[in-house]
Design a protein around this motif. Structure first.
Motif, PDB file in Angstrom:
ATOM      1  N   SER A   2       0.900  -1.238  -0.060  1.00  0.00           N
ATOM      2  CA  SER A   2      -0.064  -0.044  -0.125  1.00  0.00           C
ATOM      3  C   SER A   2       0.941   1.173  -0.101  1.00  0.00           C
ATOM      4  O   SER A   2       1.990   1.146   0.319  1.00  0.00           O
ATOM      5  N   VAL A   3       0.123   2.215  -0.373  1.00  0.00           N
ATOM      6  CA  VAL A   3       1.024   3.676  -0.427  1.00  0.00           C
ATOM      7  C   VAL A   3       1.075   4.283   0.969  1.00  0.00           C
ATOM      8  O   VAL A   3       0.270   3.639   1.944  1.00  0.00           O
ATOM      9  N   ARG A   4       2.173   4.559   1.286  1.00  0.00           N
ATOM     10  CA  ARG A   4       2.503   5.206   2.435  1.00  0.00           C
ATOM     11  C   ARG A   4       3.244   6.597   2.544  1.00  0.00           C
ATOM     12  O   ARG A   4       3.995   6.965   1.544  1.00  0.00           O
ATOM     13  N   ALA A   5       3.058   7.421   3.613  1.00  0.00           N
ATOM     14  CA  ALA A   5       4.025   8.663   3.689  1.00  0.00           C
ATOM     15  C   ALA A   5       5.459   8.189   3.964  1.00  0.00           C
ATOM     16  O   ALA A   5       5.680   7.264   4.646  1.00  0.00           O
ATOM     17  N   GLU A   6       6.328   8.925   3.288  1.00  0.00           N
ATOM     18  CA  GLU A   6       7.617   8.692   3.331  1.00  0.00           C
ATOM     19  C   GLU A   6       8.227  10.161   3.863  1.00  0.00           C
ATOM     20  O   GLU A   6       8.003  11.089   3.272  1.00  0.00           O
ATOM     21  N   HIS A   7       9.109   9.752   5.267  1.00  0.00           N
ATOM     22  CA  HIS A   7       9.626  10.986   5.901  1.00  0.00           C
ATOM     23  C   HIS A   7      11.168  10.965   5.835  1.00  0.00           C
ATOM     24  O   HIS A   7      11.878  11.861   6.381  1.00  0.00           O
ATOM     25  N   ASP A   8      11.786  10.150   5.233  1.00  0.00           N
ATOM     26  CA  ASP A   8      13.293   9.770   5.241  1.00  0.00           C
ATOM     27  C   ASP A   8      13.814  10.430   3.951  1.00  0.00           C
ATOM     28  O   ASP A   8      13.849   9.817   3.003  1.00  0.00           O
ATOM     29  N   VAL A  78      -3.232   7.230  -3.537  1.00  0.00           N
ATOM     30  CA  VAL A  78      -3.043   8.448  -2.818  1.00  0.00           C
ATOM     31  C   VAL A  78      -4.243   9.585  -2.892  1.00  0.00           C
ATOM     32  O   VAL A  78      -4.518  10.408  -2.392  1.00  0.00           O
ATOM     33  N   ALA A  79      -5.053   9.259  -4.249  1.00  0.00           N
ATOM     34  CA  ALA A  79      -5.801  10.116  -4.630  1.00  0.00           C
ATOM     35  C   ALA A  79      -6.884  10.788  -3.408  1.00  0.00           C
ATOM     36  O   ALA A  79      -7.183  11.824  -3.449  1.00  0.00           O
ATOM     37  N   PRO A  80      -7.280   9.911  -2.636  1.00  0.00           N
ATOM     38  CA  PRO A  80      -8.421  10.291  -1.721  1.00  0.00           C
ATOM     39  C   PRO A  80      -7.845  11.155  -0.404  1.00  0.00           C
ATOM     40  O   PRO A  80      -8.583  11.651   0.223  1.00  0.00           O
ATOM     41  N   VAL A  81      -6.471  11.418  -0.273  1.00  0.00           N
ATOM     42  CA  VAL A  81      -5.700  12.343   0.666  1.00  0.00           C
ATOM     43  C   VAL A  81      -5.527  13.526   0.108  1.00  0.00           C
ATOM     44  O   VAL A  81      -4.792  14.512   0.674  1.00  0.00           O
ATOM     45  N   PRO A  92       3.125  11.447 -19.206  1.00  0.00           N
ATOM     46  CA  PRO A  92       2.081  11.153 -19.815  1.00  0.00           C
ATOM     47  C   PRO A  92       1.639   9.777 -19.539  1.00  0.00           C
ATOM     48  O   PRO A  92       2.481   8.869 -19.180  1.00  0.00           O
ATOM     49  N   GLY A  93       0.150   9.544 -19.507  1.00  0.00           N
ATOM     50  CA  GLY A  93      -0.371   8.495 -19.291  1.00  0.00           C
ATOM     51  C   GLY A  93      -0.807   8.163 -17.928  1.00  0.00           C
ATOM     52  O   GLY A  93      -1.403   7.385 -17.534  1.00  0.00           O
ATOM     53  N   LEU A  94      -0.364   9.241 -16.887  1.00  0.00           N
ATOM     54  CA  LEU A  94      -0.766   9.146 -15.495  1.00  0.00           C
ATOM     55  C   LEU A  94      -2.141   9.887 -15.215  1.00  0.00           C
ATOM     56  O   LEU A  94      -2.601   9.449 -14.155  1.00  0.00           O
ATOM     57  N   ALA A  95      -2.528  10.536 -16.157  1.00  0.00           N
ATOM     58  CA  ALA A  95      -3.841  11.261 -15.735  1.00  0.00           C
ATOM     59  C   ALA A  95      -5.080  10.647 -15.540  1.00  0.00           C
ATOM     60  O   ALA A  95      -5.989  10.861 -14.681  1.00  0.00           O
ATOM     61  N   ASP A  96      -5.090   9.520 -16.435  1.00  0.00           N
ATOM     62  CA  ASP A  96      -6.143   8.508 -16.243  1.00  0.00           C
ATOM     63  C   ASP A  96      -6.482   7.962 -14.744  1.00  0.00           C
ATOM     64  O   ASP A  96      -7.549   7.720 -14.272  1.00  0.00           O
ATOM     65  N   ALA A  97      -5.322   7.872 -14.043  1.00  0.00           N
ATOM     66  CA  ALA A  97      -5.460   7.157 -12.785  1.00  0.00           C
ATOM     67  C   ALA A  97      -6.232   8.127 -11.657  1.00  0.00           C
ATOM     68  O   ALA A  97      -6.532   7.729 -10.651  1.00  0.00           O
ATOM     69  N   LEU A  98      -6.381   9.483 -12.040  1.00  0.00           N
ATOM     70  CA  LEU A  98      -6.872  10.357 -11.227  1.00  0.00           C
ATOM     71  C   LEU A  98      -8.263  10.956 -11.656  1.00  0.00           C
ATOM     72  O   LEU A  98      -8.878  11.346 -11.043  1.00  0.00           O
ATOM     73  N   ALA A  99      -8.468  10.412 -12.879  1.00  0.00           N
ATOM     74  CA  ALA A  99      -9.900  10.781 -13.531  1.00  0.00           C
ATOM     75  C   ALA A  99     -11.084  10.434 -12.785  1.00  0.00           C
ATOM     76  O   ALA A  99     -12.135  11.000 -12.920  1.00  0.00           O
ATOM     77  N   GLY A 100     -10.990   9.316 -12.061  1.00  0.00           N
ATOM     78  CA  GLY A 100     -12.293   8.902 -11.217  1.00  0.00           C
ATOM     79  C   GLY A 100     -12.512   9.688 -10.004  1.00  0.00           C
ATOM     80  O   GLY A 100     -13.498   9.840  -9.537  1.00  0.00           O
ATOM     81  N   SER A 101     -11.559  10.337  -9.376  1.00  0.00           N
ATOM     82  CA  SER A 101     -11.472  11.087  -8.435  1.00  0.00           C
ATOM     83  C   SER A 101     -11.530  12.605  -8.482  1.00  0.00           C
ATOM     84  O   SER A 101     -12.060  13.474  -7.616  1.00  0.00           O
ATOM     85  N   PHE A 102     -11.035  13.181  -9.553  1.00  0.00           N
ATOM     86  CA  PHE A 102     -10.946  14.431 -10.033  1.00  0.00           C
ATOM     87  C   PHE A 102     -11.469  14.700 -11.270  1.00  0.00           C
ATOM     88  O   PHE A 102     -11.369  14.232 -12.227  1.00  0.00           O
ATOM     89  N   ARG A 103     -11.890  16.225 -11.520  1.00  0.00           N
ATOM     90  CA  ARG A 103     -12.029  16.690 -12.979  1.00  0.00           C
ATOM     91  C   ARG A 103     -10.728  17.279 -13.193  1.00  0.00           C
ATOM     92  O   ARG A 103     -10.235  17.987 -12.481  1.00  0.00           O
TER      93      ARG A 103
END
Length: 261
Positions: A2-8, A78-81, A92-103
């Motif tokens: 899963s995705v996690r915050a990275e502080h190092d 990460v989109a929900p946070v 290029p090619g990454l925008a589709d991954a956010l299209a369900g959460s954002f306009r």
């Protein structure tokens, strides 16, 4: 995983340093100067950055084509946070991954360029004097006249990596940096402009070349972003030794269901 915050910062520097040109902005943001304004998210070896030091947060997600699938999974997780409104710079090619959460409102294709032939810098008569805090009124005036709407972080003038050319007492050309990090070996040019009355005389190339010569005393990689349709700027940078190394797209993101405007 899963995705996690990275502080190092050490972990981030190792992952981003595998491609310091593609990730120059993120590497620069590891410096103390920018670090307090950053939030980092990681999934396996993929890293993305949310920078919240501007008027609106900016989300940066860059990767080679082979990374698109893994980065897309990270973006979806990460989109929900993410904030309800933000800018995004995405390979290029990454925008589709956010299209369900954002306009997504497109801001255009951009080139990432890198100084790959520094031997060409001397061919354009490098020129320029170092600008400081005392020069800010003239710098602001020039940007208002020649580059309205540009993103200018006045704190960067204190790095000593802003150069200008004057005609008499008037500042007529300037080149500076968005990122300058000797610790991580990267710099990113920005805020390059020439007063309209002095264009066509090679001043832009001269001040950019002078700045690059200065930067190479402290960093290994000099990069920049430029809009793909800004043909004149692309040609200027190619003239002094830059070449196109990657593309990315800019977007305005507004959470689905959020009020526009």
């Amino acid at each position: 995983m899963s995705v996690r915050a990275e502080h190092d910062r050490g972990v981030l520097a190792r992952l981003l340093g595998r491609d310091p040109v593609l990730h120059a902005y993120q590497l620069g943001d590891l410096d103390d100067f920018f670090w307090p304004y950053t939030s980092w998210f990681r999934r396996d070896d993929q890293v993305v950055l949310l920078y919240h030091g501007g008027d609106l947060p900016t989300f940066l997600a860059f990767g080679a084509p082979a990374d698109t699938a893994a980065l897309s999974v990270l973006l979806g997780q990460v989109a929900p946070v993410l904030p309800a409104r933000l800018y995004a710079h995405l390979s290029p090619g990454l925008a589709d991954a956010l299209a369900g959460s954002f306009r997504l409102t497109p801001g255009g294709r951009h080139h990432r360029m890198a100084l790959t032939d520094p031997g060409r810098l001397g061919a354009v008569a490098p020129a320029g004097v170092v600008l400081g805090v005392a020069d800010l009124p003239q710098v602001r005036e020039l940007y208002a006249r020649a580059y309205p709407g540009n993103w200018f972080d006045e704190r960067m003038v204190r790095t000593g990596q802003y150069l200008g050319i004057r005609d008499g007492g008037a500042l007529v050309a300037v080149a500076g940096v968005h990122v300058f990090s000797p610790a991580y070996g990267v710099a990113a040019l920005g805020n390059v402009t020439t007063h309209p009355r002095w264009r066509g005389r090679g001043l832009g190339a001269s001040v950019v070349a002078a700045l690059c010569v200065r930067l190479l005393q402290s960093v290994e990689h000099v990069t920049l972003n430029v809009k793909a349709d800004n043909v004149a700027a692309v040609r200027l940078y190619e003239r002094v030794g830059f070449s196109r190394v990657a593309d990315y797209d800019e977007w305005m993101l507004t959470a689905s269901g959020a009020a526009a405007g």
